[in-house]
Design a protein around this motif. Structure first.
Motif, PDB file in Angstrom:
ATOM      1  N   ASP A  18      58.522 106.793  56.498  1.00 16.55           N
ATOM      2  CA  ASP A  18      58.852 105.579  55.759  1.00 16.55           C
ATOM      3  C   ASP A  18      58.893 104.365  56.687  1.00 16.55           C
ATOM      4  N   LEU A  19      59.452 104.530  57.885  1.00 13.70           N
ATOM      5  CA  LEU A  19      59.488 103.423  58.841  1.00 13.70           C
ATOM      6  C   LEU A  19      58.078 103.052  59.309  1.00 13.70           C
ATOM      7  N   ARG A  20      57.194 104.022  59.373  1.00 11.00           N
ATOM      8  CA  ARG A  20      55.796 103.713  59.684  1.00 11.00           C
ATOM      9  C   ARG A  20      55.202 102.811  58.599  1.00 11.00           C
ATOM     10  N   GLN A  21      55.625 103.034  57.365  1.00 10.65           N
ATOM     11  CA  GLN A  21      55.162 102.169  56.271  1.00 10.65           C
ATOM     12  C   GLN A  21      55.630 100.738  56.477  1.00 10.65           C
ATOM     13  N   LEU A  22      56.860 100.592  56.977  1.00 11.39           N
ATOM     14  CA  LEU A  22      57.374  99.254  57.293  1.00 11.39           C
ATOM     15  C   LEU A  22      56.467  98.569  58.306  1.00 11.39           C
ATOM     16  N   LEU A  23      56.128  99.277  59.375  1.00 10.02           N
ATOM     17  CA  LEU A  23      55.259  98.695  60.404  1.00 10.02           C
ATOM     18  C   LEU A  23      53.871  98.377  59.863  1.00 10.02           C
ATOM     19  N   VAL A  30      50.646  90.300  58.305  1.00  9.33           N
ATOM     20  CA  VAL A  30      50.312  89.397  59.417  1.00  9.33           C
ATOM     21  C   VAL A  30      48.804  89.185  59.462  1.00  9.33           C
ATOM     22  N   GLN A  31      48.031  90.240  59.227  1.00  8.66           N
ATOM     23  CA  GLN A  31      46.575  90.088  59.175  1.00  8.66           C
ATOM     24  C   GLN A  31      46.159  89.145  58.042  1.00  8.66           C
ATOM     25  N   MET A  32      46.786  89.308  56.891  1.00 12.90           N
ATOM     26  CA  MET A  32      46.469  88.431  55.754  1.00 12.90           C
ATOM     27  C   MET A  32      46.831  86.987  56.081  1.00 12.90           C
ATOM     28  N   ARG A  33      47.988  86.787  56.692  1.00  9.44           N
ATOM     29  CA  ARG A  33      48.403  85.436  57.056  1.00  9.44           C
ATOM     30  C   ARG A  33      47.421  84.820  58.051  1.00  9.44           C
ATOM     31  N   THR A  34      46.944  85.600  58.979  1.00  7.03           N
ATOM     32  CA  THR A  34      45.970  85.101  59.952  1.00  7.03           C
ATOM     33  C   THR A  34      44.689  84.664  59.254  1.00  7.03           C
ATOM     34  N   ARG A  35      44.241  85.447  58.281  1.00  5.17           N
ATOM     35  CA  ARG A  35      43.036  85.061  57.529  1.00  5.17           C
ATOM     36  C   ARG A  35      43.260  83.762  56.765  1.00  5.17           C
ATOM     37  N   ILE A  36      44.437  83.604  56.188  1.00  8.54           N
ATOM     38  CA  ILE A  36      44.751  82.371  55.459  1.00  8.54           C
ATOM     39  C   ILE A  36      44.759  81.188  56.421  1.00  8.54           C
ATOM     40  N   MET A  37      45.385  81.369  57.578  1.00  4.12           N
ATOM     41  CA  MET A  37      45.441  80.286  58.564  1.00  4.12           C
ATOM     42  C   MET A  37      44.038  79.933  59.062  1.00  4.12           C
ATOM     43  N   ASN A  38      43.202  80.939  59.251  1.00  6.52           N
ATOM     44  CA  ASN A  38      41.827  80.673  59.676  1.00  6.52           C
ATOM     45  C   ASN A  38      41.052  79.899  58.614  1.00  6.52           C
ATOM     46  N   GLU A  79      46.310  76.160  47.278  1.00  6.03           N
ATOM     47  CA  GLU A  79      46.608  77.570  47.043  1.00  6.03           C
ATOM     48  C   GLU A  79      46.803  78.334  48.349  1.00  6.03           C
ATOM     49  N   LEU A  80      46.023  78.001  49.377  1.00  2.77           N
ATOM     50  CA  LEU A  80      46.198  78.652  50.668  1.00  2.77           C
ATOM     51  C   LEU A  80      47.553  78.298  51.275  1.00  2.77           C
ATOM     52  N   LEU A  81      47.954  77.039  51.150  1.00  3.33           N
ATOM     53  CA  LEU A  81      49.266  76.639  51.671  1.00  3.33           C
ATOM     54  C   LEU A  81      50.396  77.324  50.911  1.00  3.33           C
ATOM     55  N   GLU A  82      50.237  77.479  49.611  1.00  2.00           N
ATOM     56  CA  GLU A  82      51.248  78.184  48.823  1.00  2.00           C
ATOM     57  C   GLU A  82      51.344  79.646  49.242  1.00  2.00           C
ATOM     58  N   LEU A  83      50.195  80.278  49.452  1.00  2.00           N
ATOM     59  CA  LEU A  83      50.200  81.665  49.918  1.00  2.00           C
ATOM     60  C   LEU A  83      50.884  81.780  51.276  1.00  2.00           C
ATOM     61  N   LEU A  84      50.556  80.866  52.155  1.00  2.00           N
ATOM     62  CA  LEU A  84      51.158  80.860  53.487  1.00  2.00           C
ATOM     63  C   LEU A  84      52.677  80.697  53.395  1.00  2.00           C
ATOM     64  N   ASP A  85      53.111  79.799  52.527  1.00  2.00           N
ATOM     65  CA  ASP A  85      54.547  79.570  52.348  1.00  2.00           C
ATOM     66  C   ASP A  85      55.261  80.796  51.786  1.00  2.00           C
ATOM     67  N   ARG A  86      54.574  81.563  50.961  1.00  2.00           N
ATOM     68  CA  ARG A  86      55.180  82.771  50.397  1.00  2.00           C
ATOM     69  C   ARG A  86      55.186  83.913  51.407  1.00  2.00           C
ATOM     70  N   ILE A  91      57.226  88.030  56.008  1.00  2.00           N
ATOM     71  CA  ILE A  91      56.939  88.549  57.346  1.00  2.00           C
ATOM     72  C   ILE A  91      58.171  88.445  58.230  1.00  2.00           C
ATOM     73  N   GLU A  92      58.899  87.346  58.127  1.00  2.00           N
ATOM     74  CA  GLU A  92      60.136  87.195  58.907  1.00  2.00           C
ATOM     75  C   GLU A  92      61.158  88.261  58.530  1.00  2.00           C
ATOM     76  N   GLU A  93      61.266  88.542  57.247  1.00  2.00           N
ATOM     77  CA  GLU A  93      62.202  89.575  56.777  1.00  2.00           C
ATOM     78  C   GLU A  93      61.808  90.951  57.316  1.00  2.00           C
ATOM     79  N   LEU A  94      60.521  91.269  57.268  1.00  2.00           N
ATOM     80  CA  LEU A  94      60.055  92.558  57.774  1.00  2.00           C
ATOM     81  C   LEU A  94      60.218  92.650  59.289  1.00  2.00           C
ATOM     82  N   THR A  95      59.989  91.550  59.979  1.00  2.00           N
ATOM     83  CA  THR A  95      60.176  91.522  61.434  1.00  2.00           C
ATOM     84  C   THR A  95      61.645  91.775  61.775  1.00  2.00           C
ATOM     85  N   ALA A  96      62.539  91.169  61.037  1.00  2.00           N
ATOM     86  CA  ALA A  96      63.976  91.387  61.256  1.00  2.00           C
ATOM     87  C   ALA A  96      64.341  92.851  61.003  1.00  2.00           C
TER      88      ALA A  96
END
Length: 146
Positions: A18-23, A30-38, A79-86, A91-96
């Motif tokens: 289950d913790l592997r699923q978290l990772l 993070v990969q999706m966010r990188t694509r949005i930022m690109n 729409e990309l900015l909205e996705l990024l904001d969501r 990601i911060e919650e999962l990182t914590a």
């Protein structure tokens, strides 16, 4: 096998899986966010702006939002900015959560004393390798076969 000297296969427990699923989930987001930022960088570059990482500062974002764009480019930016904001808070919650989990494991805490080794790397290592002593048994039995 006849001598009953066959090494046991390590199977991670349900908590480990289950913790592997978290990772994995965090990694994919993070990969999706990188694509949005690109995509946002490409949108700015199409308008002859070369902001690179500055685009994602507060000042850069304000400039990006003020860019005069054609209707469909404007919608795409919005729409990309909205996705990024969501995605950022998730990601911060999962990182914590990863950091909390890493701090509950003595082996992880010990590994994090090395410079440059953080909770993400450590938790991945601990979850995938498991108990390092299991590898010693496997390598010893492999040596006796050779």
């Amino acid at each position: 096998m006849l001598g009953n000297n066959f090494p046991r296969i390590w199977v991670p427990d349900p908590e480990n899986r289950d913790l592997r699923q978290l990772l994995r989930h965090r990694h994919r987001l993070v990969q999706m966010r990188t694509r949005i930022m690109n995509q946002l960088l490409a949108l700015a570059m199409n308008e002859s702006y070369r902001w690179k990482k500055k685009l994602f500062s507060a000042h850069g974002r304000a400039l990006l939002e003020k860019l005069a764009l054609a209707p469909w480019a404007n919608r795409r930016r919005q729409e990309l900015l909205e996705l990024l904001d969501r995605m950022n808070p998730t990601i911060e919650e999962l990182t914590a959560a990863v950091e909390r989990e890493a701090r509950t494991r003595p082996a992880a805490l010990r590994l994090m004393t090395h410079p440059g080794v953080g909770p993400l790397t450590v938790l991945g290592y601990v979850l995938i390798i498991g108990t390092p002593t299991r590898l010693e048994v496997a390598s010893r039995s492999a040596c006796t076969w050779g």
